[in-house]
Design a protein around this motif. Structure first.
Motif, PDB file in Angstrom:
ATOM      1  N   ALA A  74       0.825  -1.237  -0.013  1.00  0.00           N
ATOM      2  CA  ALA A  74       0.084   0.081   0.009  1.00  0.00           C
ATOM      3  C   ALA A  74       0.797   1.108   0.132  1.00  0.00           C
ATOM      4  O   ALA A  74       1.849   1.425   0.515  1.00  0.00           O
ATOM      5  N   LEU A  75       0.317   2.113  -0.832  1.00  0.00           N
ATOM      6  CA  LEU A  75       0.934   3.747  -0.804  1.00  0.00           C
ATOM      7  C   LEU A  75      -0.258   4.399  -0.105  1.00  0.00           C
ATOM      8  O   LEU A  75      -1.247   4.572  -0.562  1.00  0.00           O
ATOM      9  N   VAL A  76       0.027   5.350   0.936  1.00  0.00           N
ATOM     10  CA  VAL A  76      -0.857   5.974   1.740  1.00  0.00           C
ATOM     11  C   VAL A  76      -0.575   7.436   1.611  1.00  0.00           C
ATOM     12  O   VAL A  76       0.440   7.924   2.046  1.00  0.00           O
ATOM     13  N   PHE A  77      -1.820   8.207   1.486  1.00  0.00           N
ATOM     14  CA  PHE A  77      -1.684   9.642   1.535  1.00  0.00           C
ATOM     15  C   PHE A  77      -2.469   9.899   2.573  1.00  0.00           C
ATOM     16  O   PHE A  77      -3.712   9.568   2.762  1.00  0.00           O
ATOM     17  N   GLY A  78      -2.286  11.199   3.394  1.00  0.00           N
ATOM     18  CA  GLY A  78      -3.271  11.835   4.311  1.00  0.00           C
ATOM     19  C   GLY A  78      -3.938  12.889   3.864  1.00  0.00           C
ATOM     20  O   GLY A  78      -3.957  13.303   2.672  1.00  0.00           O
ATOM     21  N   PRO A  79      -4.603  13.659   4.759  1.00  0.00           N
ATOM     22  CA  PRO A  79      -5.402  14.727   4.451  1.00  0.00           C
ATOM     23  C   PRO A  79      -4.759  15.908   3.654  1.00  0.00           C
ATOM     24  O   PRO A  79      -3.410  16.008   4.205  1.00  0.00           O
ATOM     25  N   GLU A  80      -5.305  16.786   2.857  1.00  0.00           N
ATOM     26  CA  GLU A  80      -4.563  17.695   2.088  1.00  0.00           C
ATOM     27  C   GLU A  80      -3.850  18.549   3.133  1.00  0.00           C
ATOM     28  O   GLU A  80      -2.857  19.051   2.959  1.00  0.00           O
ATOM     29  N   ARG A  81      -4.670  19.233   4.201  1.00  0.00           N
ATOM     30  CA  ARG A  81      -4.082  20.240   5.076  1.00  0.00           C
ATOM     31  C   ARG A  81      -2.878  19.664   5.861  1.00  0.00           C
ATOM     32  O   ARG A  81      -1.883  20.555   6.117  1.00  0.00           O
ATOM     33  N   SER A  82      -3.332  18.628   6.701  1.00  0.00           N
ATOM     34  CA  SER A  82      -2.314  18.192   7.910  1.00  0.00           C
ATOM     35  C   SER A  82      -1.271  17.076   7.421  1.00  0.00           C
ATOM     36  O   SER A  82      -0.311  16.661   8.226  1.00  0.00           O
ATOM     37  N   GLY A  83      -1.800  16.198   6.252  1.00  0.00           N
ATOM     38  CA  GLY A  83      -1.010  15.112   6.019  1.00  0.00           C
ATOM     39  C   GLY A  83      -1.098  13.921   6.926  1.00  0.00           C
ATOM     40  O   GLY A  83      -2.331  14.168   7.830  1.00  0.00           O
TER      41      GLY A  83
END
Length: 244
Positions: A112-121
Protein backbone atom coordinates in the motif's frame (compact mmCIF):
# COMPACT_ATOMS: atom_id res chain seq x y z
CA UNK A 1 3.16 -6.80 -13.83
CA UNK A 2 2.75 -6.28 -10.08
CA UNK A 3 0.61 -3.18 -10.44
CA UNK A 4 -2.62 -4.99 -9.56
CA UNK A 5 -1.30 -5.75 -6.06
CA UNK A 6 -0.54 -2.11 -5.22
CA UNK A 7 -3.31 -0.20 -3.49
CA UNK A 8 -3.39 3.57 -3.11
CA UNK A 9 -5.04 4.62 0.15
CA UNK A 10 -6.36 8.14 0.75
CA UNK A 11 -7.10 9.03 4.38
CA UNK A 12 -9.70 11.70 5.22
CA UNK A 13 -9.51 13.43 1.85
CA UNK A 14 -11.41 16.72 2.12
CA UNK A 15 -11.99 17.68 -1.52
CA UNK A 16 -13.81 15.23 -3.81
CA UNK A 17 -12.00 16.70 -6.80
CA UNK A 18 -8.74 15.35 -5.40
CA UNK A 19 -10.28 11.88 -5.21
CA UNK A 20 -11.21 12.07 -8.88
CA UNK A 21 -7.78 13.44 -9.82
CA UNK A 22 -6.16 10.58 -7.92
CA UNK A 23 -8.22 8.00 -9.81
CA UNK A 24 -7.23 9.53 -13.14
CA UNK A 25 -3.54 9.74 -12.17
CA UNK A 26 -3.58 6.10 -11.10
CA UNK A 27 -5.32 4.73 -14.18
CA UNK A 28 -2.92 6.43 -16.60
CA UNK A 29 -0.11 4.48 -14.93
CA UNK A 30 -1.85 1.11 -14.67
CA UNK A 31 -2.85 1.27 -11.00
CA UNK A 32 -6.40 0.13 -10.31
CA UNK A 33 -6.86 -0.30 -6.54
CA UNK A 34 -8.05 2.87 -4.81
CA UNK A 35 -9.15 2.75 -1.17
CA UNK A 36 -10.79 5.70 0.60
CA UNK A 37 -10.68 5.89 4.39
CA UNK A 38 -13.19 8.34 5.91
CA UNK A 39 -13.44 10.77 2.95
CA UNK A 40 -15.22 14.01 3.85
CA UNK A 41 -17.42 14.14 0.72
CA UNK A 42 -17.88 10.93 -1.26
CA UNK A 43 -19.59 9.78 -3.45
CA UNK A 44 -19.59 13.10 -5.26
CA UNK A 45 -20.33 14.34 -8.79
CA UNK A 46 -17.13 16.40 -8.57
CA UNK A 47 -15.06 13.27 -7.94
CA UNK A 48 -16.63 11.57 -10.95
CA UNK A 49 -16.09 14.65 -13.13
CA UNK A 50 -12.42 14.95 -12.21
CA UNK A 51 -11.86 11.22 -12.71
CA UNK A 52 -12.57 11.84 -16.43
CA UNK A 53 -12.57 8.26 -17.72
CA UNK A 54 -11.34 6.62 -14.53
CA UNK A 55 -14.73 6.46 -12.83
CA UNK A 56 -14.42 2.68 -12.59
CA UNK A 57 -11.71 3.15 -9.94
CA UNK A 58 -14.23 5.03 -7.79
CA UNK A 59 -16.69 2.13 -7.81
CA UNK A 60 -16.14 0.23 -4.58
CA UNK A 61 -13.34 2.56 -3.47
CA UNK A 62 -14.99 3.43 -0.17
CA UNK A 63 -13.04 1.35 2.30
CA UNK A 64 -13.03 0.63 6.04
CA UNK A 65 -13.17 3.41 8.60
CA UNK A 66 -9.60 3.00 9.85
CA UNK A 67 -6.23 2.87 8.14
CA UNK A 68 -5.34 -0.11 10.33
CA UNK A 69 -8.11 -2.13 8.67
CA UNK A 70 -7.29 -0.82 5.20
CA UNK A 71 -3.69 -2.08 5.31
CA UNK A 72 -4.03 -5.04 7.68
CA UNK A 73 -3.30 -7.63 4.98
CA UNK A 74 -0.30 -5.74 3.56
CA UNK A 75 3.35 -6.59 4.17
CA UNK A 76 4.67 -3.23 2.97
CA UNK A 77 2.96 0.08 3.75
CA UNK A 78 4.60 3.29 2.55
CA UNK A 79 3.24 6.57 3.87
CA UNK A 80 3.75 9.74 1.85
CA UNK A 81 4.60 12.71 4.07
CA UNK A 82 6.71 15.81 3.48
CA UNK A 83 7.16 16.43 7.19
CA UNK A 84 10.16 15.14 9.11
CA UNK A 85 9.03 13.33 12.26
CA UNK A 86 10.85 13.07 15.59
CA UNK A 87 10.93 9.26 15.34
CA UNK A 88 11.99 8.57 11.80
CA UNK A 89 10.85 5.71 9.62
CA UNK A 90 13.04 4.30 6.91
CA UNK A 91 12.95 7.34 4.61
CA UNK A 92 12.75 6.87 0.84
CA UNK A 93 12.54 9.26 -2.08
CA UNK A 94 9.85 8.80 -4.73
CA UNK A 95 11.96 6.54 -6.96
CA UNK A 96 13.16 4.37 -4.10
CA UNK A 97 9.62 4.04 -2.76
CA UNK A 98 8.29 2.98 -6.15
CA UNK A 99 11.03 0.40 -6.59
CA UNK A 100 10.34 -1.03 -3.14
CA UNK A 101 6.61 -1.31 -3.86
CA UNK A 102 7.19 -3.11 -7.16
CA UNK A 103 9.87 -5.42 -5.76
CA UNK A 104 7.56 -6.69 -3.02
CA UNK A 105 4.34 -6.70 -5.03
CA UNK A 106 5.98 -9.02 -7.55
CA UNK A 107 5.87 -11.71 -4.87
CA UNK A 108 2.07 -11.64 -5.06
CA UNK A 109 1.54 -9.79 -1.79
CA UNK A 110 -0.59 -6.69 -1.36
CA UNK A 111 1.32 -3.49 -0.65
CA UNK A 112 0.00 0.00 0.00
CA UNK A 113 0.91 3.61 -0.69
CA UNK A 114 -0.84 5.94 1.76
CA UNK A 115 -1.66 9.66 1.54
CA UNK A 116 -3.09 11.79 4.34
CA UNK A 117 -5.49 14.77 4.42
CA UNK A 118 -4.64 17.74 2.20
CA UNK A 119 -4.07 20.24 5.02
CA UNK A 120 -2.31 18.22 7.69
CA UNK A 121 -0.96 15.11 5.98
CA UNK A 122 -0.73 11.77 7.75
CA UNK A 123 -1.02 11.89 11.53
CA UNK A 124 1.72 10.37 13.66
CA UNK A 125 -0.70 7.59 14.61
CA UNK A 126 -1.36 6.73 10.96
CA UNK A 127 2.32 6.98 10.06
CA UNK A 128 3.04 4.50 12.85
CA UNK A 129 1.04 1.96 10.82
CA UNK A 130 3.45 2.38 7.90
CA UNK A 131 6.68 0.46 7.43
CA UNK A 132 8.36 3.25 5.46
CA UNK A 133 7.96 6.95 4.72
CA UNK A 134 8.37 8.41 1.24
CA UNK A 135 9.10 12.03 0.40
CA UNK A 136 9.00 13.63 -3.04
CA UNK A 137 12.10 15.82 -3.48
CA UNK A 138 11.09 19.47 -3.99
CA UNK A 139 12.55 22.94 -3.68
CA UNK A 140 13.09 23.57 0.06
CA UNK A 141 11.52 27.04 -0.09
CA UNK A 142 8.29 25.79 -1.74
CA UNK A 143 7.65 22.13 -1.02
CA UNK A 144 3.84 22.03 -1.07
CA UNK A 145 2.34 19.63 -3.62
CA UNK A 146 -1.33 19.16 -4.48
CA UNK A 147 -2.57 15.69 -3.52
CA UNK A 148 -3.38 14.78 -7.12
CA UNK A 149 0.08 15.91 -8.26
CA UNK A 150 1.78 13.86 -5.55
CA UNK A 151 -0.19 10.77 -6.56
CA UNK A 152 0.68 11.36 -10.23
CA UNK A 153 4.41 11.61 -9.51
CA UNK A 154 4.50 8.45 -7.44
CA UNK A 155 2.24 6.57 -9.87
CA UNK A 156 4.62 7.47 -12.70
CA UNK A 157 7.62 6.25 -10.71
CA UNK A 158 5.78 3.02 -9.89
CA UNK A 159 5.00 2.42 -13.56
CA UNK A 160 8.64 3.01 -14.55
CA UNK A 161 9.79 0.63 -11.81
CA UNK A 162 7.31 -1.97 -13.04
CA UNK A 163 8.60 -1.75 -16.62
CA UNK A 164 12.20 -2.07 -15.42
CA UNK A 165 11.35 -5.07 -13.24
CA UNK A 166 9.60 -6.82 -16.12
CA UNK A 167 12.73 -6.38 -18.24
CA UNK A 168 15.08 -7.65 -15.54
CA UNK A 169 12.92 -10.66 -14.57
CA UNK A 170 14.54 -10.84 -11.16
CA UNK A 171 13.50 -13.60 -8.79
CA UNK A 172 10.93 -12.89 -6.09
CA UNK A 173 11.41 -13.71 -2.41
CA UNK A 174 10.01 -17.00 -1.13
CA UNK A 175 6.95 -16.92 1.10
CA UNK A 176 9.08 -17.96 4.07
CA UNK A 177 11.15 -14.79 3.94
CA UNK A 178 8.47 -12.21 3.16
CA UNK A 179 7.80 -9.70 5.93
CA UNK A 180 4.82 -10.41 8.17
CA UNK A 181 1.43 -8.93 7.38
CA UNK A 182 0.52 -5.72 9.18
CA UNK A 183 -2.25 -7.51 11.07
CA UNK A 184 0.35 -10.00 12.34
CA UNK A 185 2.54 -7.11 13.46
CA UNK A 186 -0.44 -5.55 15.27
CA UNK A 187 -0.99 -8.80 17.20
CA UNK A 188 2.68 -8.88 18.14
CA UNK A 189 2.66 -5.24 19.31
CA UNK A 190 -0.41 -5.96 21.45
CA UNK A 191 1.32 -9.00 22.98
CA UNK A 192 4.53 -7.05 23.61
CA UNK A 193 2.64 -4.18 25.24
CA UNK A 194 0.72 -6.60 27.48
CA UNK A 195 3.90 -8.35 28.63
CA UNK A 196 5.64 -5.06 29.36
CA UNK A 197 2.61 -3.91 31.34
CA UNK A 198 2.62 -7.13 33.37
CA UNK A 199 6.29 -6.60 34.20
CA UNK A 200 5.75 -2.96 35.20
CA UNK A 201 7.92 -1.59 32.41
CA UNK A 202 5.37 0.87 31.00
CA UNK A 203 4.60 2.88 34.10
CA UNK A 204 4.93 6.65 34.01
CA UNK A 205 4.62 9.44 31.49
CA UNK A 206 7.04 7.91 28.95
CA UNK A 207 4.72 4.98 28.20
CA UNK A 208 3.64 6.13 24.72
CA UNK A 209 7.13 7.28 23.76
CA UNK A 210 8.53 3.89 24.76
CA UNK A 211 5.90 2.00 22.76
CA UNK A 212 6.52 4.18 19.72
CA UNK A 213 10.27 3.59 19.89
CA UNK A 214 9.77 -0.17 20.19
CA UNK A 215 7.36 -0.17 17.26
CA UNK A 216 9.94 1.64 15.14
CA UNK A 217 12.61 -0.92 16.05
CA UNK A 218 10.49 -3.81 14.78
CA UNK A 219 9.24 -1.80 11.80
CA UNK A 220 12.83 -1.38 10.65
CA UNK A 221 13.57 -5.06 11.25
CA UNK A 222 10.47 -6.22 9.29
CA UNK A 223 10.38 -9.76 10.76
CA UNK A 224 8.69 -12.54 8.82
CA UNK A 225 5.93 -14.74 10.25
CA UNK A 226 8.29 -17.42 11.54
CA UNK A 227 10.35 -14.84 13.40
CA UNK A 228 7.20 -13.39 14.94
CA UNK A 229 6.25 -16.85 16.24
CA UNK A 230 9.66 -17.04 17.91
CA UNK A 231 9.17 -13.60 19.47
CA UNK A 232 5.69 -14.59 20.72
CA UNK A 233 7.22 -17.71 22.30
CA UNK A 234 9.84 -15.62 24.09
CA UNK A 235 7.17 -13.25 25.39
CA UNK A 236 5.15 -16.21 26.70
CA UNK A 237 8.21 -17.43 28.60
CA UNK A 238 8.54 -14.00 30.22
CA UNK A 239 4.83 -13.81 31.11
CA UNK A 240 2.77 -16.97 30.53
CA UNK A 241 -0.57 -16.47 28.86
CA UNK A 242 -1.96 -14.59 25.90
CA UNK A 243 -3.60 -11.14 25.95
CA UNK A 244 -6.04 -12.01 23.15
Amino acid sequence: MALKDIRVVLVETAHPGNIGATARAMKTMGLTRLVLVRPVDFPSPEASRRASGAEDLLDGALGPTTLREAVGDCRLVIGCSARTRSFRHALLNARQGAQQLIAEARGGDSVALVFGPERSGLSNADLDLCTHQVQIPTQPNFSSLNLGAAVQILSYEIYLASLAADEEKEGVPSSGTRPALQIEMDHFYAHLEWVLEQRGFLEGELREVTLTKLRRVFTRARPHSGELKLLHSILKLIVPGDPR
